[in-house]
Design a protein around this motif. Structure first.
Motif, short mmCIF file in Angstrom:
data_model
loop_
_atom_site.label_atom_id
_atom_site.label_comp_id
_atom_site.label_asym_id
_atom_site.label_seq_id
_atom_site.Cartn_x
_atom_site.Cartn_y
_atom_site.Cartn_z
N SER A 211 50.13 23.03 35.52
CA SER A 211 50.40 24.12 34.56
C SER A 211 50.73 25.43 35.28
CB SER A 211 49.19 24.32 33.64
OG SER A 211 48.90 23.15 32.93
N ASP B 170 53.61 28.06 36.47
CA ASP B 170 54.99 28.41 36.09
C ASP B 170 55.85 28.63 37.33
OD1 ASP B 170 54.48 30.97 37.09
OD2 ASP B 170 54.12 31.86 35.11
N ARG C 147 52.27 31.13 38.90
CA ARG C 147 51.11 31.62 38.15
C ARG C 147 50.58 30.53 37.22
NH1 ARG C 147 50.87 37.22 37.90
NH2 ARG C 147 49.95 37.14 35.81
N ARG D 20 49.46 29.28 33.81
CA ARG D 20 49.90 29.74 32.50
C ARG D 20 48.74 30.31 31.68
NH1 ARG D 20 55.05 27.70 32.11
NH2 ARG D 20 55.44 25.84 33.39
N PRO D 21 49.02 31.33 30.82
CA PRO D 21 47.95 31.99 30.05
C PRO D 21 47.15 31.03 29.18
CG PRO D 21 49.97 33.28 29.96
CD PRO D 21 50.32 32.00 30.65
N GLU D 22 47.83 30.04 28.56
CA GLU D 22 47.10 29.11 27.69
C GLU D 22 46.12 28.25 28.47
OE1 GLU D 22 51.21 27.19 28.51
OE2 GLU D 22 50.37 29.21 28.13
N LYS D 23 46.45 27.99 29.75
CA LYS D 23 45.53 27.22 30.59
C LYS D 23 44.33 28.07 31.01
CE LYS D 23 46.51 22.93 30.97
NZ LYS D 23 45.51 21.88 30.66
#
Length: 510
Positions: free
Chosen positions: A44, A46, A50, A52-55
């Motif tokens: 996960s 990007d 980085r 990802r925010p949802e992870k």
């Protein structure tokens, strides 16, 4: 540490795990709770590197969940560590800060070398091996360590794992010939600067982590293996290659049903095995050995025993811990039985009709220290329960065969009962093992008889044999030995069948 309970959280690239350890009132350690959540953090990342925010949100939810579990157990200290996925993330500082703010937990981001060191500590404290290579294939990294004389010599961490390699090269979990060639080429390119990997051929490759455990479970399911443990399980290179080729072309949805393979491992097992096989060839190893312990165990030892985290005697520590977990048997009696059993063994082993193996003294030492742990379940059937507990406990430092031998020696009550007891494990045992168990089991029964009153009346025992009689002269503190004498006499017929000697207990003639 003064805390009775300790929580270890391992934020891996493939999964996030919790283990809650307890120190009992008498000093034993055990795991009282645990949890595993699949995360796939390394899958996960990007394009900017980085997470990802949802992870990150998912990670925080899991950490809060684990914190509540630890709070439920009144855990005094929680140690949370992160490995490759967060270590290599461009926003790692943000992740650590958010977890601290929103879950109240501080994360240690381990370097690759620290990850390898803790993995080694978990392995070396649970396997009785002196030298070899250790491999830990994670989701986003692979650690390789060389150890000699149970001491870490060199280690390295590579940014290749079963999740990121599957993401780049696998098609629905499968690897074509071209993809396999690319994967091996990537590994070769990544490790090319580590020339020392080829310098010590002929050592075992010991695996920790999900890939190697999954391999052992698949092999055990296919072979209908009798023993319920993957720790200290040996697999040959040819067998590993065979299973790899069976799994490689099967898509994930069908591989989910493959015997012994868990669903959360199905899509990455082939890439993990490809990495494992490549290193096996590169290291010119002899065979694979599976270790069920790893990073979390190493963190436990490092946290609980900071001054001396490495155990010098793996089996001795394990036996002491197991006996302390089942303290119903009086400790002075257990120590007396152990002392007498080992004295009898030293005198009798050269006289046995069948030559006893070098490890036999360790089997008897262990069995005589644990023979009555089954009383924690039910005194009247303690032998049966002792057998079960020994076979199903993590008795580190023994092979699977040796665990069955020790359990059978500890609970020995005669040959006919023995055959029933070991029937389901016969494939693990050798032809001569029945006789070894009978000899050592009968000897242990004699040691137990010599302290039947559990008063440790016998201070010193002089042993002689002549004309088919085993003369046991006991120096006592004045206590009568009528009960012990009767017990020895009752046992004498069975003992004579095994050892061709009839034991007789007496006081010395002055």
């Amino acid at each position: 540490m003064k805390e009775q309970r300790l929580g270890i959280i391992d934020i891996g690239s493939n999964s996030i795990r919790l283990a809650v350890y307890e120190r009992t009132a008498n000093g034993a350690h055990r795991v009282i709770d645990g949890s595993k959540r699949p995360a796939r953090l390394s899958g996960s990342i990007d394009n900017e590197g980085r997470l990802r925010p949802e992870k990150i949100d998912e990670l925080i939810d899991i950490m809060n969940h684990y914190r509540l579990i630890c709070a439920h157990h009144r855990t005094g200290y929680i140690r949370a560590v992160a490995t490759a996925a967060i270590r290599n993330a461009a926003n790692r500082d943000e992740i650590v800060e958010r977890v601290l703010e929103e879950a109240g937990l501080t994360i240690e981001v381990l370097s690759g070398e620290e990850e390898a060191r803790f993995g080694f500590l978990g392995m070396v404290n649970t396997l009785d091996v002196r030298e070899g290579f250790l491999i830990d294939i994670g989701g986003g990294s692979t650690e390789i360590s060389l150890f000699r004389d149970r001491t870490l010599v060199q280690s390295v961490s590579f940014p290749i794992g079963c999740v990121n390699m599957s993401q780049y090269l696998a098609n629905d979990g499968t690897l074509s010939d071209q993809a396999l060639s690319e994967l091996e080429g990537t590994v070769e390119h990544t490790i090319r600067k580590e020339a020392w990997l080829s310098w010590t051929p002929g050592l075992p490759l010991i695996g920790v982590g999900g890939t190697v455990r999954a391999l052992s479970k698949v092999d055990q399911a296919d072979n209908k293996y009798a023993f319920p443990l993957t720790h200290n399980y040996t697999i040959s290179s040819s067998r590993t290659d065979e299973l790899f080729e069976q799994l490689r072309p099967i898509p994930t949805d069908k591989r989910n049903k493959f015997p012994g393979l868990s669903k959360d491992r199905a899509d990455v097992i082939v890439s993990g095995l490809a990495i494992l096989r490549y290193f096996f060839r590169k290291l010119q190893a002899t065979h694979y050995l599976v270790c069920g312990a790893g990073l979390r165990d190493g963190l436990f030892y490092d946290t609980r025993f900071p001054n001396q985290p490495r155990m010098d005697d793996v089996l001795g520590y394990s036996v002491r811990n197991l006996s302390l977990l089942h303290p119903e048997a009086p400790r002075p009696h257990m120590m007396q039985v152990n002392r007498l059993a080992m004295q009898l063994f030293e005198y009798l082993s050269p006289k046995a009709q069948l030559e006893l193996p070098e490890r036999a003294s360790r089997w008897l030492d262990t069995a005589s220290s644990l023979y009555r742990i089954g009383a924690s379940i039910d005194y009247y059937h303690y032998a049966k329960h002792s057998f079960y507990l020994i076979v199903n406990s993590h008795l580190n430092g023994l092979s699977h065969r040796e665990m069955v031998l020790v359990a059978a020696i500890a609970s020995f009550k005669g040959k006919s009962r023995l055959r029933q007891q070991i029937a389901e494990y016969r494939e693990l045992l050798e032809e001569s093992d029945l006789e070894y168990i009978t000899l050592l089991g009968t000897l242990l029964q004699l040691a137990i008889a010599l302290d039947r009153t559990e008063t440790q009346s016998i201070g010193r025992l002089a042993i002689h044999s002549m004309q088919g009689t085993l003369k046991l002269e006991a120096l006592t503190s004045g206590s009568p030995l009528d009960v012990e004498r009767a017990e020895v006499e009752e046992l004498s017929k069975d003992f004579n069948k095994a050892w061709q000697l009839t034991p007789v207990l007496s006081l010395p003639n002055y």
